[in-house]
Design a protein around this motif. Structure first.
Motif, PDB file in Angstrom:
ATOM      1  N   MET A 389      23.634   6.446 -24.350  1.00 37.39           N
ATOM      2  CA  MET A 389      24.431   5.827 -25.409  1.00 37.39           C
ATOM      3  C   MET A 389      24.482   6.715 -26.643  1.00 37.39           C
ATOM      4  N   VAL A 390      23.388   7.411 -26.947  1.00 38.36           N
ATOM      5  CA  VAL A 390      23.403   8.368 -28.064  1.00 38.36           C
ATOM      6  C   VAL A 390      24.504   9.405 -27.845  1.00 38.36           C
ATOM      7  N   THR A 391      24.575   9.949 -26.635  1.00 32.41           N
ATOM      8  CA  THR A 391      25.593  10.950 -26.312  1.00 32.41           C
ATOM      9  C   THR A 391      26.997  10.375 -26.430  1.00 32.41           C
ATOM     10  N   ALA A 392      27.181   9.126 -25.963  1.00 33.71           N
ATOM     11  CA  ALA A 392      28.499   8.495 -26.018  1.00 33.71           C
ATOM     12  C   ALA A 392      28.960   8.272 -27.460  1.00 33.71           C
ATOM     13  N   VAL A 393      28.028   7.823 -28.322  1.00 33.10           N
ATOM     14  CA  VAL A 393      28.388   7.605 -29.726  1.00 33.10           C
ATOM     15  C   VAL A 393      28.747   8.929 -30.388  1.00 33.10           C
ATOM     16  N   GLU A 394      28.007   9.974 -30.105  1.00 32.45           N
ATOM     17  CA  GLU A 394      28.302  11.289 -30.680  1.00 32.45           C
ATOM     18  C   GLU A 394      29.683  11.761 -30.254  1.00 32.45           C
ATOM     19  N   GLN A 395      30.054  11.523 -28.997  1.00 33.38           N
ATOM     20  CA  GLN A 395      31.379  11.935 -28.516  1.00 33.38           C
ATOM     21  C   GLN A 395      32.484  11.159 -29.225  1.00 33.38           C
ATOM     22  N   ILE A 396      32.231   9.876 -29.468  1.00 34.71           N
ATOM     23  CA  ILE A 396      33.225   9.077 -30.187  1.00 34.71           C
ATOM     24  C   ILE A 396      33.374   9.580 -31.616  1.00 34.71           C
ATOM     25  N   LEU A 397      32.252   9.850 -32.287  1.00 30.45           N
ATOM     26  CA  LEU A 397      32.300  10.333 -33.666  1.00 30.45           C
ATOM     27  C   LEU A 397      33.000  11.686 -33.765  1.00 30.45           C
TER      28      LEU A 397
END
Length: 556
Positions: A389-397
């Motif tokens: 989820m950390v990786t997914a949020v970073e990709q969204i940002l």
């Protein structure tokens, strides 16, 4: 419509070696049921753990003491080699070749008799005694009325003699039907031979535990002299021998005579704390990464069993011994309760070697499955899901405009699961975090009534806040002053999403709350869409993870 993040999948393939998980192990009391602890210990020995200390009550005290002094599970009972610790004891004292020999000369005969009496039901015994006395007295009056006074007096004398015999029998029961002296002496020698080989006359004391390769050991006893619980340990009773502490802890009232140590009288520790998961609380505070692992022995009543008459008395005794597990499990920090099931009863010491070894083998398999799930599979999946989820949020940002960036471009996204500690109803603890580095709030305990996480849990809805938080969610008040100091100062926003099981009903609590925070703030124009996208992603991804965990649990 968005895609869910790729979920972690349990795999038996090669992986990066991880350091052993430190654990404190607690073994509950349970009489003959305690055999299953050996199987649980054998299962634990096959896992990637390091035992930092052991505690035990009654039967659990025996297993804890043996393990602390260097004995492995196979030394206690090995289904393959068909050997048990009794073989070791018999080599020291030939009169201890069977489990029933532990009760001393003639002791098991009396205990077995008591077991048969208990099987009849206390209510039936009282009724039978009352009817017998009534007919006896009525018969004496009839005989006396027929001018047979001498015969009536003989009947009365017979009745009085029987009454005296019963009173003496009750007094002998209350004083204990059997003695532990031979077992205690043999156990002391067995431990000394293992710990201090070649040192004749040396005994292993509680103060020796935790030194020279011995593991820290804590044993619970009930002190009748002080009317309090006694915790035998290196710190509190360093000069008490381990064998004496074990004998005190296993002295089941009525079954065994109480033990005397230093002028004080002790009986079974199960009447004060049958599942001692708490003795290592101080050590746990000093080393928060260590897990308390508590092995409880199930004592499940039959659903069809209805308590009638005086049947409540034996039920009350069993409740006193087995019913305090939830209270005693309230250890500091993370704890895991592994419930061991067996069809043995409290006094089934005459089951024989073959059946005993089968109990050990069966409990090894069952405990092994539970340990793998609780200690490794579930935590690993949670942590990996948080990391994904950390990786997914970073990709969204990366794909949206940002209003405020952190200094030096050091963006940080943190994800954790907020869960209830055992026995807690007004707080949630952050667990299984990813992206926390050395932050002080990694395992923070948060109140339900003054935090964003608590609001999401209580309302059952997604909660999003940017700093500064709303006053009612900003850990206000005197009791939260230390928590406020631990909160990550760079946080710009937090999103908290409650996750429910698929089959949850309206009144169910969430399984956990996913807490996501970051030190980079999206532009106000995209903030609502960002919040909705992220909340949907969390619900889909962690909901799917719950389904996967349920499938693993059912398979296990």
């Amino acid at each position: 419509m968005h895609d869910t993040i790729e979920l972690p999948v349990a795999s038996g393939g090669a992986s990066t070696p991880t350091p052993p998980l430190p654990v404190f192990v607690a073994f509950a009391g349970g009489g003959a049921k305690g055999l299953v602890h050996i199987g649980a210990l054998k299962a634990l020995e096959s896992k990637n753990v390091v035992v930092s200390g052991l505690s035990g009550t009654s039967a659990g005290a025996i297993v804890a003491a043996l393990r602390a002094c260097g004995f492995k599970a196979d030394d206690m009972a090995d289904p393959v080699a068909q050997r048990t610790i009794l073989d070791e004891l018999a080599a020291i004292d030939g009169s201890l070749s069977k489990a029933t020999d532990l009760f001393g000369p003639g002791g098991w005969t009396q205990v077995a008799g008591l077991r048969r009496v208990m099987a009849c039901g206390l209510g039936r015994i009282v009724v039978a005694a009352g009817i017998s006395t009534t007919f006896l007295l009525l018969g004496s009056f009839i005989v006396a009325a027929g001018s047979h006074v001498g015969m009536a007096l003989a009947i009365w004398a017979l009745w009085m003699g029987a009454l005296v015999a019963v009173v003496r029998w009750i007094r002998s029961i209350l004083g204990g039907l059997s003695k532990l002296e031979r077992f205690k002496i043999a156990l002391g020698r067995l431990l000394a031979d293992r710990v201090f080989p070649g040192q004749s006359g040396r005994e292993v004391r509680m103060g020796d535990c935790g030194k020279g390769g011995l593991l820290p050991l804590k044993i619970v006893g009930a002190n009748l002299s002080s009317r309090q619980m006694t915790l035998f340990s290196a710190e509190t009773t360093p000069h008490v021998s381990v064998a004496d502490a074990v004998a005190a802890s296993i002295s089941i009232p009525v079954v065994f005579q109480p033990q005397r140590i230093g002028g004080e009288v002790f009986v079974d520790g199960g009447i004060v704390s049958n599942l001692p998961a708490w003795p290592f609380d101080e050590e746990r505070e000093l080393d928060p990464d260590t897990v308390t692992l508590a092995f409880e022995i199930a004592d499940v009543p039959l659903r069809s069993q209805e308590l009638k008459g005086l049947d409540w008395m034996p039920a009350a005794i069993r409740t006193a011994i087995f019913g305090s597990g939830a209270l005693n499990l309230r250890a500091v920090g993370r704890s895991e309760l592994i419930e061991l099931r067996t069809d043995l009863d409290l006094l089934d010491f005459d089951l024989g070697k073959e059946k005993a070894l089968k109990q050990v083998a069966d409990s090894t398999v069952a405990a092994g499955i539970e340990l793998e799930l609780r200690l490794f599979t579930r935590p690993s999946l949670y942590r990996r899901a948080c990391g994904a989820m950390v990786t997914a949020v970073e990709q969204i940002l990366d794909g949206i405009p940002v209003a405020k960036r952190p200094p030096a471009g050091d963006r940080r996204v943190r994800v954790a699961l907020a869960m209830r500690d055992d026995g807690h109803a007004r707080s949630l603890r952050l667990r299984y975090g990813a992206g926390y580095r050395d932050d002080l709030d990694e395992r923070l305990l948060l109140p339900l009534d003054a935090s964003v996480v608590g609001d999401a849990w209580s309302s059952g809805t997604v909660c999003f806040q940017t700093t500064p938080f709303s006053p009612q969610l900003a850990l206000q008040g005197r009791i939260n002053r230390y928590r406020r100091q631990q909160v990550w100062r760079e946080m710009e926003w937090v999103l908290c999403v409650p996750i429910y099981k698929v089959d949850s009903v309206v009144d169910d609590d969430p399984e956990f709350v996913v807490s996501i925070d970051c030190n980079e703030l999206p532009d106000a124009a995209v903030l609502p869409a960002f919040q909705d996208l992220l909340a949907d992603l969390v619900i889909d991804s962690f909901g799917e993870l719950l389904l996967q965990l349920e499938e693993i649990g059912e398979t296990a």
